[in-house]
Design a protein around this motif. Structure first.
Motif, PDB file in Angstrom:
ATOM      1  N   ILE B 115      22.390  53.360  42.944  1.00  0.00           N
ATOM      2  CA  ILE B 115      22.835  52.361  41.982  1.00  0.00           C
ATOM      3  C   ILE B 115      23.197  51.110  42.761  1.00  0.00           C
ATOM      4  O   ILE B 115      24.078  51.133  43.613  1.00  0.00           O
ATOM      5  CB  ILE B 115      24.062  52.857  41.199  1.00  0.00           C
ATOM      6  CG1 ILE B 115      23.684  54.079  40.373  1.00  0.00           C
ATOM      7  CG2 ILE B 115      24.595  51.753  40.306  1.00  0.00           C
ATOM      8  CD1 ILE B 115      24.847  54.709  39.694  1.00  0.00           C
ATOM      9  N   ASN B 116      22.487  50.033  42.477  1.00  0.00           N
ATOM     10  CA  ASN B 116      22.782  48.809  43.210  1.00  0.00           C
ATOM     11  C   ASN B 116      23.896  48.019  42.545  1.00  0.00           C
ATOM     12  O   ASN B 116      24.798  47.524  43.202  1.00  0.00           O
ATOM     13  CB  ASN B 116      21.531  47.953  43.336  1.00  0.00           C
ATOM     14  CG  ASN B 116      20.605  48.539  44.389  1.00  0.00           C
ATOM     15  OD1 ASN B 116      21.084  49.118  45.365  1.00  0.00           O
ATOM     16  ND2 ASN B 116      19.319  48.437  44.171  1.00  0.00           N
ATOM     17  N   ASP B 117      23.822  47.925  41.235  1.00  0.00           N
ATOM     18  CA  ASP B 117      24.849  47.168  40.539  1.00  0.00           C
ATOM     19  C   ASP B 117      25.609  48.116  39.618  1.00  0.00           C
ATOM     20  O   ASP B 117      25.184  48.419  38.523  1.00  0.00           O
ATOM     21  CB  ASP B 117      24.212  46.030  39.744  1.00  0.00           C
ATOM     22  CG  ASP B 117      25.266  45.080  39.249  1.00  0.00           C
ATOM     23  OD1 ASP B 117      26.452  45.302  39.563  1.00  0.00           O
ATOM     24  OD2 ASP B 117      24.918  44.124  38.549  1.00  0.00           O
ATOM     25  N   TYR B 118      26.747  48.584  40.130  1.00  0.00           N
ATOM     26  CA  TYR B 118      27.480  49.580  39.344  1.00  0.00           C
ATOM     27  C   TYR B 118      28.128  48.961  38.121  1.00  0.00           C
ATOM     28  O   TYR B 118      28.550  49.646  37.212  1.00  0.00           O
ATOM     29  CB  TYR B 118      28.538  50.275  40.200  1.00  0.00           C
ATOM     30  CG  TYR B 118      29.518  49.342  40.852  1.00  0.00           C
ATOM     31  CD1 TYR B 118      30.665  48.951  40.170  1.00  0.00           C
ATOM     32  CD2 TYR B 118      29.316  48.855  42.130  1.00  0.00           C
ATOM     33  CE1 TYR B 118      31.561  48.086  40.753  1.00  0.00           C
ATOM     34  CE2 TYR B 118      30.206  47.994  42.725  1.00  0.00           C
ATOM     35  CZ  TYR B 118      31.338  47.612  42.029  1.00  0.00           C
ATOM     36  OH  TYR B 118      32.221  46.765  42.599  1.00  0.00           O
ATOM     37  N   LYS B 119      28.190  47.635  38.066  1.00  0.00           N
ATOM     38  CA  LYS B 119      28.848  47.016  36.915  1.00  0.00           C
ATOM     39  C   LYS B 119      28.013  47.109  35.651  1.00  0.00           C
ATOM     40  O   LYS B 119      28.473  46.792  34.565  1.00  0.00           O
ATOM     41  CB  LYS B 119      29.171  45.563  37.225  1.00  0.00           C
ATOM     42  CG  LYS B 119      30.238  45.484  38.290  1.00  0.00           C
ATOM     43  CD  LYS B 119      30.951  44.171  38.336  1.00  0.00           C
ATOM     44  CE  LYS B 119      32.076  44.298  39.354  1.00  0.00           C
ATOM     45  NZ  LYS B 119      32.656  43.018  39.714  1.00  0.00           N
ATOM     46  N   LEU B 120      26.749  47.539  35.803  1.00  0.00           N
ATOM     47  CA  LEU B 120      25.919  47.726  34.616  1.00  0.00           C
ATOM     48  C   LEU B 120      26.264  49.029  33.906  1.00  0.00           C
ATOM     49  O   LEU B 120      25.833  49.257  32.792  1.00  0.00           O
ATOM     50  CB  LEU B 120      24.439  47.739  35.010  1.00  0.00           C
ATOM     51  CG  LEU B 120      23.892  46.445  35.614  1.00  0.00           C
ATOM     52  CD1 LEU B 120      22.466  46.636  36.040  1.00  0.00           C
ATOM     53  CD2 LEU B 120      24.013  45.316  34.605  1.00  0.00           C
ATOM     54  N   TYR B 121      27.022  49.864  34.574  1.00  0.00           N
ATOM     55  CA  TYR B 121      27.328  51.169  33.998  1.00  0.00           C
ATOM     56  C   TYR B 121      28.737  51.149  33.430  1.00  0.00           C
ATOM     57  O   TYR B 121      29.609  50.422  33.914  1.00  0.00           O
ATOM     58  CB  TYR B 121      27.229  52.260  35.051  1.00  0.00           C
ATOM     59  CG  TYR B 121      25.833  52.530  35.514  1.00  0.00           C
ATOM     60  CD1 TYR B 121      25.143  53.652  35.072  1.00  0.00           C
ATOM     61  CD2 TYR B 121      25.193  51.652  36.382  1.00  0.00           C
ATOM     62  CE1 TYR B 121      23.858  53.892  35.480  1.00  0.00           C
ATOM     63  CE2 TYR B 121      23.904  51.877  36.798  1.00  0.00           C
ATOM     64  CZ  TYR B 121      23.234  53.004  36.349  1.00  0.00           C
ATOM     65  OH  TYR B 121      21.968  53.239  36.758  1.00  0.00           O
ATOM     66  N   ILE B 187      34.181  48.386  49.341  1.00  0.00           N
ATOM     67  CA  ILE B 187      33.296  48.529  48.176  1.00  0.00           C
ATOM     68  C   ILE B 187      33.785  49.661  47.284  1.00  0.00           C
ATOM     69  O   ILE B 187      33.828  49.555  46.058  1.00  0.00           O
ATOM     70  CB  ILE B 187      31.843  48.781  48.629  1.00  0.00           C
ATOM     71  CG1 ILE B 187      31.325  47.572  49.399  1.00  0.00           C
ATOM     72  CG2 ILE B 187      30.944  49.046  47.441  1.00  0.00           C
ATOM     73  CD1 ILE B 187      29.985  47.795  50.043  1.00  0.00           C
ATOM     74  N   GLU B 190      36.554  48.557  45.224  1.00  0.00           N
ATOM     75  CA  GLU B 190      36.124  47.724  44.101  1.00  0.00           C
ATOM     76  C   GLU B 190      35.546  48.570  42.976  1.00  0.00           C
ATOM     77  O   GLU B 190      35.735  48.270  41.795  1.00  0.00           O
ATOM     78  CB  GLU B 190      35.102  46.694  44.591  1.00  0.00           C
ATOM     79  CG  GLU B 190      35.782  45.433  45.083  1.00  0.00           C
ATOM     80  CD  GLU B 190      34.934  44.662  46.070  1.00  0.00           C
ATOM     81  OE1 GLU B 190      33.709  44.895  46.118  1.00  0.00           O
ATOM     82  OE2 GLU B 190      35.511  43.838  46.809  1.00  0.00           O
ATOM     83  N   TRP B 194      36.899  48.658  39.201  1.00  0.00           N
ATOM     84  CA  TRP B 194      36.047  48.475  38.029  1.00  0.00           C
ATOM     85  C   TRP B 194      36.242  49.612  37.026  1.00  0.00           C
ATOM     86  O   TRP B 194      36.280  49.404  35.826  1.00  0.00           O
ATOM     87  CB  TRP B 194      34.588  48.388  38.473  1.00  0.00           C
ATOM     88  CG  TRP B 194      33.581  48.567  37.403  1.00  0.00           C
ATOM     89  CD1 TRP B 194      32.724  49.603  37.245  1.00  0.00           C
ATOM     90  CD2 TRP B 194      33.307  47.672  36.313  1.00  0.00           C
ATOM     91  NE1 TRP B 194      31.943  49.424  36.139  1.00  0.00           N
ATOM     92  CE2 TRP B 194      32.290  48.235  35.544  1.00  0.00           C
ATOM     93  CE3 TRP B 194      33.856  46.454  35.917  1.00  0.00           C
ATOM     94  CZ2 TRP B 194      31.787  47.639  34.409  1.00  0.00           C
ATOM     95  CZ3 TRP B 194      33.348  45.855  34.776  1.00  0.00           C
ATOM     96  CH2 TRP B 194      32.327  46.451  34.039  1.00  0.00           C
ATOM     97  N   LYS B 275      32.273  55.796  47.195  1.00  0.00           N
ATOM     98  CA  LYS B 275      31.291  54.735  47.455  1.00  0.00           C
ATOM     99  C   LYS B 275      29.924  55.338  47.735  1.00  0.00           C
ATOM    100  O   LYS B 275      28.904  54.912  47.199  1.00  0.00           O
ATOM    101  CB  LYS B 275      31.764  53.894  48.638  1.00  0.00           C
ATOM    102  CG  LYS B 275      30.912  52.692  48.927  1.00  0.00           C
ATOM    103  CD  LYS B 275      30.027  52.905  50.116  1.00  0.00           C
ATOM    104  CE  LYS B 275      28.819  51.990  50.042  1.00  0.00           C
ATOM    105  NZ  LYS B 275      27.851  52.319  51.091  1.00  0.00           N
ATOM    106  N   ILE B 279      27.000  54.254  45.185  1.00  0.00           N
ATOM    107  CA  ILE B 279      26.014  53.295  45.686  1.00  0.00           C
ATOM    108  C   ILE B 279      24.804  54.004  46.289  1.00  0.00           C
ATOM    109  O   ILE B 279      23.662  53.657  46.017  1.00  0.00           O
ATOM    110  CB  ILE B 279      26.660  52.375  46.743  1.00  0.00           C
ATOM    111  CG1 ILE B 279      27.910  51.706  46.175  1.00  0.00           C
ATOM    112  CG2 ILE B 279      25.660  51.339  47.235  1.00  0.00           C
ATOM    113  CD1 ILE B 279      27.663  50.609  45.209  1.00  0.00           C
TER     114      ILE B 279
END
Ligand code: SF4
Ligand code: SF4
Ligand code: SF4
Ligand code: SF4
Lengths: 169, 520
Positions: B115-121, B187, B190, B194, B275, B279
């Protein structure tokens, strides 16, 4: 002087209020019975000759019943009750059930294939641990079963079995 | 100088001389056999996902998780050789499922979901991933991280505490991880921010890690969320209760968590594992273990796969185990390892090696002399001396009243006691008994409650039965509505018929009269 009178008045007032409330809301249950009851194992097996643990506790206090009737409780329960009630009959204890181990909670299980649905066990279970409707299969809710084994003797097809399960560990 | 957080009690311990070795993470090759221990649940009979002789890949889940245990993953590619029940040397009371995996040395991985952009989840799905990849607290409590995060979401935490405190002076695994993978840990922080929407991140670290502190401080200069808290170098510092106490001054009573007052605590290595899981999509199959050799005071931090037998590790490092005693744990909390085939577990953070000592002179336990040393050092303000007396005399009520359940079993009081009393052994036993008493009382209450319910039910049944019977006797059946209506109808019909008959009679009589008149 004023302080003394004020405090004496205050204490009198408070005492009056206390006694009044006690008069209005009297304590219905005897605290000693509850204490004895909390010592008993609560498996409601009726082996003491009473309908359950609470009636037995009541009998101990009110009818001078002997304290050594509870079989599942063993020596430990007897000595605890004696300690609570300041009874000193240790000789009797040794005579009766020395071999008795302290409470081991077991549960029972219904062999569901052989259950004919007579509903006898369910009507005798003191804690409503058996679920099922007449002429349907019955089953035991393990969490509620106290292991009193009353249902064992009422099953016509002998399909109830004891599972040894020491749930305290 | 910044304020140093502190707690009462505990003992000061000198930090061990810094060596370059400490920063390097050693890598260990794969052994040919891995042993995985799985806590099994008696209520679930198909926990296992694998069969004997099945081929597994690295990172493949071996079990289905359930509420109390997370899934466990294969550390290597190879075959399942055997699955059996076995007990653990640390907690020999419980039976575990032991899976033996024979490695094929290829180390083929399953396909990883990165997962590159975890903020999409959504936070929920991220927690699910963390659960599926088997992340647990690596500090020693072995508590499922996903569970902690869920609790944190439900009870509105405001601060994330990064636990970089190593309670034991010999354990440097977390320190080593911090120096090597600091950016990855940030990371991880973070990601947790989130998920749980915390507004503060406190990095708690002990005062002797000067280089690391300055490194962290330079890194977090332009990050508002982060803050460094420096703790005095003392044992014990790593327990979550102690950390909260030294940061806030609040005591967490037994049975409550730091989450209940808004603090979410994670160990550094747990954050690192989170992490990695999010990631890189990697399940938790390896960790860093400190190795401390008392003989030449040498340190090593090795990156090791979970399930590696300790024997293999010792052989690889050429440590002779016949003349050494191998302990799991550091200086204070340690277990003597009896069976060297025991694997590294998820919560093993240190292995210490001491010279083999035959117990020629046994430690003699003298009577307690009421010196009060133990009271001074206890970090949670208990009175070990009192607890000892009570538990020795089986005074279970009094021990409970003296808060024995709050003891964190840190072993300090035992270490400092001049009479060599094995205090913690007593406390552990006492705690076990307390747990039993608690359970029994709970059971009794429940049984009694259900008994009362049944009595009520039976009484109600009887009541309603008698009421119905009375109804049957007293009420007039003909008075019921339906019958009433019916009788009325009949009545009317009858009347009408009666009327009709009379009419008929009248009519016929009139006709007869007319006929008479005609005839006349
Ligand atoms: S014998 Fe003991 S457990 Fe059974 S009903 Fe009587 S008091 Fe309760
Ligand atoms: S199921 Fe049987 S043994 Fe269990 S509580 Fe009910 S009657 Fe007793
Ligand atoms: S082992 Fe328990 S009683 Fe002893 S010092 Fe530690 S917390 Fe206090
Ligand atoms: S340190 Fe040992 S001897 Fe001293 S008071 Fe505590 S238990 Fe007693």
């Amino acid at each position: 002087m004023i302080i003394i009178t004020v405090f004496s008045l205050l204490s009198f007032l408070l005492g009056f209020i206390l006694s009044y409330t006690n008069y209005i809301f009297p304590i219905k249950t005897d605290p000693v019975i509850n204490k004895v009851n909390s010592i008993l194992p609560q498996s409601q097996c009726a082996q003491c000759g009473y309908a359950g643990c609470y009636p037995y506790a009541k009998a101990i206090i009110e009818k001078n019943e002997k304290t050594d009737k509870c079989i599942p409780g063993g020596v430990e329960v007897i000595s605890k009750i004696n300690k609570l009630l300041n009874l000193n009959d240790s000789i009797e204890i040794e005579e009766i059930n020395v071999q008795n181990t302290p409470v081991v909670y077991t549960t029972v299980k219904i062999d569901e294939k052989n259950c004919v649905g007579c509903s006898k066990c369910a009507s005798f279970c003191p804690v409503d641990a058996i679920v099922g409707a007449p002429s349907f299969m019955h089953t035991v809710v393990q969490e509620f079963c106290t292991g009193c084994n009353i249902c064992l003797f009422h099953c016509p097809t002998n399909c109830i079995k004891i599972i040894k399960e020491d749930r305290l560990c | 100088m910044k304020k140093k957080y502190n707690f009462s009690g505990g003992i000061k311990c000198l930090s061990i001389k810094e060596e370059l070795d400490k920063y390097i993470i050693y890598h260990i090759p794969n052994p040919n056999k891995f042993y995985m221990y799985i806590q099994h649940n008696t209520f679930k009979n198909n926990m296992l996902r694998v069969r004997i002789n099945q081929k597994v890949l690295c990172g493949e889940p071996l079990t289905f998780g359930d509420k109390s245990s997370v899934p466990i993953h294969s550390p290597t590619s190879g075959w399942i050789k055997s699955i059996e029940l076995d007990s653990h040397s640390i907690s020999s009371k419980k039976k575990y499922i032991k899976i033996t995996i024979v490695s094929d040395y290829l180390n083929q991985w399953i396909r990883l979901k990165k997962i590159n952009d975890y903020k999409l989840y959504s936070p929920k799905s991220l927690i699910k991933i963390i659960y599926q990849l088997g992340v647990v607290g690596l500090g020693g409590a072995h508590f499922s991280s996903s569970e902690k995060l869920i609790l944190g979401i439900n009870s509105k935490v405001h601060t994330l505490v990064v636990n970089a405190v190593e309670s034991d002076p010999y354990i440097t695994a977390d320190y080593c991880l911090m120096t090597n993978c600091l950016s990855e840990i940030f990371i991880g922080c973070e990601i947790i921010t989130w998920i749980s929407k915390v507004t503060n991140i406190l990095i708690v670290i002990q005062e002797d890690k000067i280089e690391l502190i300055s490194k962290i401080q330079s890194l977090i200069k332009n990050k508002k969320l982060f803050k460094v808290c420096i703790l005095k170098k003392k044992y014990p510092g790593g327990s979550s209760k102690i950390i909260i106490k030294s940061l806030t001054g609040k005591d967490i009573p037994y049975g409550k968590h730091s989450i209940d007052i808004g603090y979410l605590i994670f160990n550094v290595s747990t954050i690192y594992a989170i992490k990695k899981a999010i990631i890189n999509g990697k399940p938790l199959i390896q960790r860093i273990v400190s190795l401390y050799n008392h003989r030449n005071h040498s340190f090593k931090n090795v990156l090791i796969k979970i399930g590696t037998p300790i024997n293999f590790l010792l052989n690889f490092l050429k440590i002779n185990n016949s003349s050494n005693d191998i302990y799991i744990g550091g200086l204070f909390m340690k277990y003597l390892l009896m069976n060297l085939n025991q694997p590294i577990l998820k919560d093993t953070n240190c292995i210490s090696i001491t010279k083999h000592t035959r117990n020629v002179k046994k430690n003699i336990n003298y009577e307690c002399i009421n010196c009060g040393y133990c009271v001074q050092v206890c970090p949670v303000n208990l009175l070990p001396q009192k607890l000892y007396l009570y538990s020795k005399n089986n005074n279970h009520e009094k021990t409970k009243e003296s808060f024995i359940m709050d003891c964190i079993e840190c072993n300090i009081c035992e270490q400092i006691c001049p009479s060599n009393i094995p205090l913690v052994t007593y406390f552990k036993h006492e705690k076990f008994i307390q747990n039993q008493i608690d359970k029994e009382n709970k059971k009794k209450k429940e049984f009694f409650y259900r008994f009362q319910l049944r009595e009520k039910r039976i009484l109600n049944q009887k009541k309603s039965f008698y009421q119905n019977k009375n109804d049957f006797n007293n009420t007039d059946l003909t008075n019921t509505n339906i019958l009433n209506k019916k009788t009325n109808k009949n009545f009317i019909n009858q009347k009408q018929i009666d009327k009709n008959i009379r009419k008929e009679i009248l009519r016929s009589s009139i006709e007869r009269a007319k006929l008479k008149n005609k005839n006349l």
